[in-house]
Design an enzyme around this catalytic site. Structure first.
Site, PDB file in Angstrom:
ATOM      1  N   HIS A   1      -9.649   1.139   4.960  1.00  0.00           N
ATOM      2  CA  HIS A   1      -8.320   1.271   5.567  1.00  0.00           C
ATOM      3  C   HIS A   1      -8.428   2.202   6.775  1.00  0.00           C
ATOM      4  O   HIS A   1      -9.238   3.132   6.779  1.00  0.00           O
ATOM      5  CB  HIS A   1      -7.323   1.825   4.547  1.00  0.00           C
TER       6      HIS A   1
ATOM      7  N   LYS B   1       0.030   4.309  -0.292  1.00  0.00           N
ATOM      8  CA  LYS B   1      -0.581   5.501   0.328  1.00  0.00           C
ATOM      9  C   LYS B   1      -0.386   6.725  -0.572  1.00  0.00           C
ATOM     10  O   LYS B   1      -0.466   6.605  -1.795  1.00  0.00           O
ATOM     11  CB  LYS B   1      -0.038   5.694   1.744  1.00  0.00           C
TER      12      LYS B   1
ATOM     13  N   GLY C   1       2.499   2.457  10.875  1.00  0.00           N
ATOM     14  CA  GLY C   1       3.465   3.534  10.714  1.00  0.00           C
ATOM     15  C   GLY C   1       4.134   3.953  12.014  1.00  0.00           C
ATOM     16  O   GLY C   1       4.764   4.996  12.091  1.00  0.00           O
TER      17      GLY C   1
ATOM     18  N   SER D   1       3.397  -1.835  10.472  1.00  0.00           N
ATOM     19  CA  SER D   1       4.839  -1.868  10.740  1.00  0.00           C
ATOM     20  C   SER D   1       5.477  -3.214  10.410  1.00  0.00           C
ATOM     21  O   SER D   1       6.398  -3.662  11.097  1.00  0.00           O
ATOM     22  CB  SER D   1       5.125  -1.474  12.198  1.00  0.00           C
TER      23      SER D   1
ATOM     24  N   GLU E   1      -6.820   4.643   7.738  1.00  0.00           N
ATOM     25  CA  GLU E   1      -6.716   6.085   7.454  1.00  0.00           C
ATOM     26  C   GLU E   1      -7.999   6.607   6.825  1.00  0.00           C
ATOM     27  O   GLU E   1      -8.388   7.759   7.038  1.00  0.00           O
ATOM     28  CB  GLU E   1      -5.482   6.341   6.572  1.00  0.00           C
TER      29      GLU E   1
ATOM     30  N   GLU F   1      -5.326  -4.797  10.591  1.00  0.00           N
ATOM     31  CA  GLU F   1      -4.288  -3.787  10.809  1.00  0.00           C
ATOM     32  C   GLU F   1      -4.618  -3.013  12.087  1.00  0.00           C
ATOM     33  O   GLU F   1      -5.435  -2.095  12.061  1.00  0.00           O
ATOM     34  CB  GLU F   1      -4.238  -2.807   9.630  1.00  0.00           C
TER      35      GLU F   1
ATOM     36  N   ASN G   1       0.873  -1.185   0.000  1.00  0.00           N
ATOM     37  CA  ASN G   1       0.000   0.000   0.000  1.00  0.00           C
ATOM     38  C   ASN G   1       0.903   1.226   0.000  1.00  0.00           C
ATOM     39  O   ASN G   1       1.519   1.546   1.009  1.00  0.00           O
ATOM     40  CB  ASN G   1      -0.902  -0.034   1.248  1.00  0.00           C
TER      41      ASN G   1
HETATM   42  P1  13P Z   1       3.025   0.557   7.629  1.00  0.00           P
HETATM   43  O1  13P Z   1       3.527  -0.740   7.063  1.00  0.00           O
HETATM   44  O2  13P Z   1       3.754   1.754   7.102  1.00  0.00           O
HETATM   45  O3  13P Z   1       2.882   0.526   9.116  1.00  0.00           O
HETATM   46  O4  13P Z   1       1.530   0.734   7.031  1.00  0.00           O
HETATM   47  C1  13P Z   1       0.638  -0.317   7.193  1.00  0.00           C
HETATM   48  C2  13P Z   1      -0.573  -0.036   6.401  1.00  0.00           C
HETATM   49  O5  13P Z   1      -1.360   0.831   6.737  1.00  0.00           O
HETATM   50  C3  13P Z   1      -0.773  -0.822   5.174  1.00  0.00           C
HETATM   51  O6  13P Z   1      -2.056  -0.643   4.681  1.00  0.00           O
END
Ligand code: 13P
Length: 249
Positions: free
Chosen positions: A96, A11, A174, A211, A98, A168, A9
């Site tokens: 997701h 982003k 992150g 992460s 976010e 997640e 992903n």
């Molecule tokens: P990170 O791997 O940067 O923590 O992000 C995870 C994520 O949100 C994947 O969709």
């Protein structure tokens, strides 16, 4: 080796030009492996470049990071499923963390998006995960199962064949903190039991995200309950990502 799914992903980063350079390097560093599926979720702006650049590899699919449930109309800034498909996507992330916590997307909206994707014949990657305060209050299972039920409301057994679930934990995204492999596997087992209550007959892949990196991916993927990983930061470097997907064969 059992089937494993590796999803990147990206982003809000990686331009179309950077996508082409990434693909060249990544394709040079990897070869298709039986049972291992690779998905890339670029921004809407880079989706067509990704589809084009990765297009020659049958083990790679492109997905959108989000879609609207309406097929067209006055929804400035949003991406419809026909637009995503036209740019080469064969699936999309839905719900997701976010989208839920930065943009205020609700459980009901995630359900609409999942149904619209499945009706269009695409794969829906439904993301679920608890916030830190929910985890500390012992509500992890209640939260993720609520998100799962709402996201899959009205989905029949046939549709379930094109569903992927991603667990997640919000506090792990992150942040450099992640659930232990055993912790994640417990949540995955609860999700899997609920998927079968909801009528899934085949195994629905359940991915872990938050992460994930080269150091922890092997331990996570050693858990039989964990069918793959959904990765943000560690998927941005082509050689690093090639090493991580190399765990799958
Ligand atoms: P990170 O791997 O940067 O923590 O992000 C995870 C994520 O949100 C994947 O969709």
């Amino acid at each position: 080796m059992r089937p494993l799914l590796f999803a990147a992903n990206w982003k809000m980063q990686v331009t179309p030009g950077e996508t082409r350079r990434f693909a060249e390097q990544f394709l040079g560093a990897t070869a298709p492996v039986d049972g291992r599926s690779l998905w890339f979720f670029p921004s809407a702006v880079s989706m067509a470049s990704a589809a084009d650049a990765f297009g020659g590899r049958a083990d790679i699919q492109i997905g959108a990071q989000d879609v609207h449930w309406e097929p067209k109309g006055a929804f400035t800034g949003a991406t419809s499923i026909p637009l995503a498909r036209g740019a080469g996507a064969s699936g999309a992330l839905v719900g997701h963390s976010e989208r839920r916590h930065v943009f205020g997307e609700t459980d009901v909206e995630t359900g609409r998006k999942v149904r619209a994707l499945l009706d269009a014949g695409l794969t829906a990657f439904l993301c679920v995960g608890e916030k830190l305060e929910e985890r500390e209050a012992g509500e992890t299972e209640a939260v993720v199962l609520r998100q799962l039920r709402a996201g899959l409301a009205g989905v029949a057994a046939e549709g379930m064949r094109r569903v992927v679930v991603a667990y997640e934990p919000v506090w792990a995204i992150g942040t450099g903190r992640n659930a232990t492999a055993e912790d994640a596997a417990r949540v995955h087992a609860a999700l899997r039991a609920e998927l079968s209550n909801l009528g899934a007959t085949d195994r629905v892949p359940v991915l872990y995200g938050g992460s994930v990196n080269l150091g922890n991916a092997r331990g996570l993927l050693a858990q039989p309950e964990i069918d793959g990983v959904l990765v943000g930061g560690a998927s941005l470097d082509p050689d690093g990502w090639a090493e991580i997907v190399g765990i799958g064969g």
